[in-house]
Design an enzyme around this catalytic site. Structure first.
Site, PDB file in Angstrom:
ATOM      1  N   GLY A  77      51.716  44.479  40.352  1.00 32.54           N
ATOM      2  CA  GLY A  77      50.534  45.942  40.796  1.00 32.54           C
ATOM      3  C   GLY A  77      51.066  46.245  42.080  1.00 32.54           C
ATOM      4  O   GLY A  77      51.982  45.918  42.944  1.00 32.54           O
TER       5      GLY A  77
ATOM      6  N   HIS B  34      37.354  39.664  35.432  1.00 32.69           N
ATOM      7  CA  HIS B  34      36.902  40.805  37.273  1.00 32.69           C
ATOM      8  C   HIS B  34      38.409  41.850  37.081  1.00 32.69           C
ATOM      9  O   HIS B  34      39.141  41.289  36.865  1.00 32.69           O
ATOM     10  CB  HIS B  34      37.068  39.981  38.409  1.00 32.69           C
ATOM     11  CG  HIS B  34      36.574  40.211  39.627  1.00 32.69           C
ATOM     12  ND1 HIS B  34      37.591  41.086  40.450  1.00 32.69           N
ATOM     13  CD2 HIS B  34      35.799  39.425  40.731  1.00 32.69           C
ATOM     14  CE1 HIS B  34      36.667  41.064  41.366  1.00 32.69           C
ATOM     15  NE2 HIS B  34      35.354  40.469  41.409  1.00 32.69           N
TER      16      HIS B  34
END
Lengths: 318, 318
Positions: free
Chosen positions: A183, A95
């Site tokens: 991130g 994903h």
């Protein structure tokens, strides 16, 4: 038949429940770690409605119901717990993702407006700005070109970091420097969405990709309100058409399955099973059932158990 | 996520709700009269979940949820109100019936057993014995040959009166004399049942009758757990396959519709729409939807609104 005059006083979590929040975590394999993250998200004004993990996506989707204050506390604690325990550099999964806490959408429910959800998303974004760069998406996006989650994801984290560095895609909150273990955070406000996947009996994802490219809204002859990706699920040796259904009133889940079945027939592959990630709105479930049975006007009030669940008796354990 | 330590005290109607009761009234046309009957059935320990009337069947089905005491009071008042206001001799409708209050089934819900429901049916039968002859059916029947509702209905009220007179079919409670305005009462205890109808685009009921005769459980190749009648609905100029689905786990509603569609194709008639009378169990709705979407393990907990309804916040009108 009776309407009690003296309604019972609901507990805090219920009294203040106003938003759904559906954080997507980039970890779907290690149950012990996921347990710790879920634990971190606990709050007296927040209820966990669903938790769905997938090892191939390597992703966990939580569905939380709560008050604005409760959800800000819950998600802040969840993000810090994820930053402590997860490392995006070690993440492997099919994903797409931009962070260990990948997306955090808020959905307004009865009694609050989309404007309230936007405000909540922005409040959380400001609060988390010190922890990671934050991007706002969907209705919380400051500008139309930032609305689509796909616009933020384009090229993945490496390309996003480049765009942050060259100043073409600055974060909405926080500094433009990324801790590669964490991130970035993408926080938004949106209407209800159904994460719905259909598995195909083919390990090679080529057919799933072609089907996804033909059924998605942006394709000629595509299905309205459907976003789709074709993926391989190596753990199960199958492939998947993975979808976000953003307007089930435009295209029902039944119509989607029927269309994928037609496309799969042309590809010479079989449908195996469908999968729901998180929850779906009543209207989508009963709309699809109404369509399948030719039974108009079907509501939750036509389901026996709905009336039983609605009685506080069950909550008391009576 | 939170579990309140101090659960709110539920109101009486909810605290004691234990049985469904689904009285079928032989009046489906005069709304003012139906309103009066519904009003008569009100009780603080009983909640009206559904009310469905049909002018061709000339029948109203109420779905009540309540305690044993509350339902005995409610149905006793309902029966007396029906005896005061309705006259079976004036009734015209396509649905078979034996009385102005035609059948009164009790369904045990969580926390009570079928034995409790049988006891409740017999208690109500004893209480109403002075008002009309009472027959007990399904699980409340004293002998196997009295279980099937159809055994009581055979030949309609005139034949039942004959069988009462000749002593071959005495009532289980009350005298064997019938007030023709009231008819008799048939009271029972049973598991959940789905009253489900499929309309056909043919005014002549011949095709509906043939389809019903082929799909019902008792026919060779019939559908397990399905009872079916073919009827004309002159008000709407259509015909109907009218069913009781007593075991939706054996034959789902989706399978029933598919089978009727096949049979209708052979008859050259079109399916128009389906219709649910009263409520259906969660498992039947979600089972049919699971089947239609190929989506296993679908429960009410996957529906957003189910969690909202379950919060007492809604009951307080907050």
């Amino acid at each position: 038949m009776s309407t009690p005059n003296q309604a019972p006083q609901p507990p805090p979590a219920e009294r203040s429940a106003r938003f759904l929040c559906v954080p997507n975590l980039s970890e779907g394999r290690r149950d012990d770690l996921i347990d710790q993250l879920v634990l971190a998200s606990r709050d007296p004004e927040v209820r966990l409605l669903d938790r769905t993990s997938d090892p191939d996506h390597n992703r966990t989707v939580l569905t939380l119901l709560g008050s604005a204050d409760g959800l800000v506390r819950s998600i802040t604690a969840l993000v810090h717990a994820a930053f402590d325990r997860l490392d995006l550099r070690l993440h492997q999964g099919v994903h797409p993702r931009l962070g260990v806490v990948d997306v955090v959408p808020f959905v307004p429910l009865a009694g609050v407006s989309m404007r309230d959800a936007v405000q909540l998303a922005r409040r959380l974004a400001a609060q988390l700005a010190d922890a990671a760069p934050v991007f706002l998406y969907e209705r919380a996006a400051p500008r139309p070109e930032r609305r689509e989650l796909a616009a933020h994801r384009r090229g993945g984290l490496p390309k996003l970091i480049e765009r942050m560095r060259d100043g073409s895609w600055p974060p909405d909150h926080g500094a433009a420097t990324v801790d590669p273990a964490r991130g970035v955070l993408v926080i938004g406000a949106r209407g209800p969405l159904i994460a719905f996947n259909v598995d195909l009996d083919a390990a090679d994802p080529a057919a799933a990709r072609r089907i996804a490219s033909r059924i998605r809204q942006s394709a000629p002859g595509g299905l309205r309100g459907v976003k789709a990706l074709g993926l391989a699920l190596p753990t199960r040796g199958v492939s998947q058409v993975s979808m976000n259904v953003v307007d089930p009133s435009a295209t029902s889940l039944l119509r989607i399955v029927e269309r994928i079945r037609e496309e799969a027939r042309r590809e010479g592959v079989e449908l195996l099973a469908s999968e729901l990630i998180g929850l779906m709105p009543e209207q989508a479930a009963l709309g699809a059932l109404s369509e399948a049975l030719g039974l108009p006007g079907l509501g939750l009030d036509k389901i026996v158990e709905h009336h039983l669940a609605a009685t506080p008796a069950r909550a008391t354990g009576e």
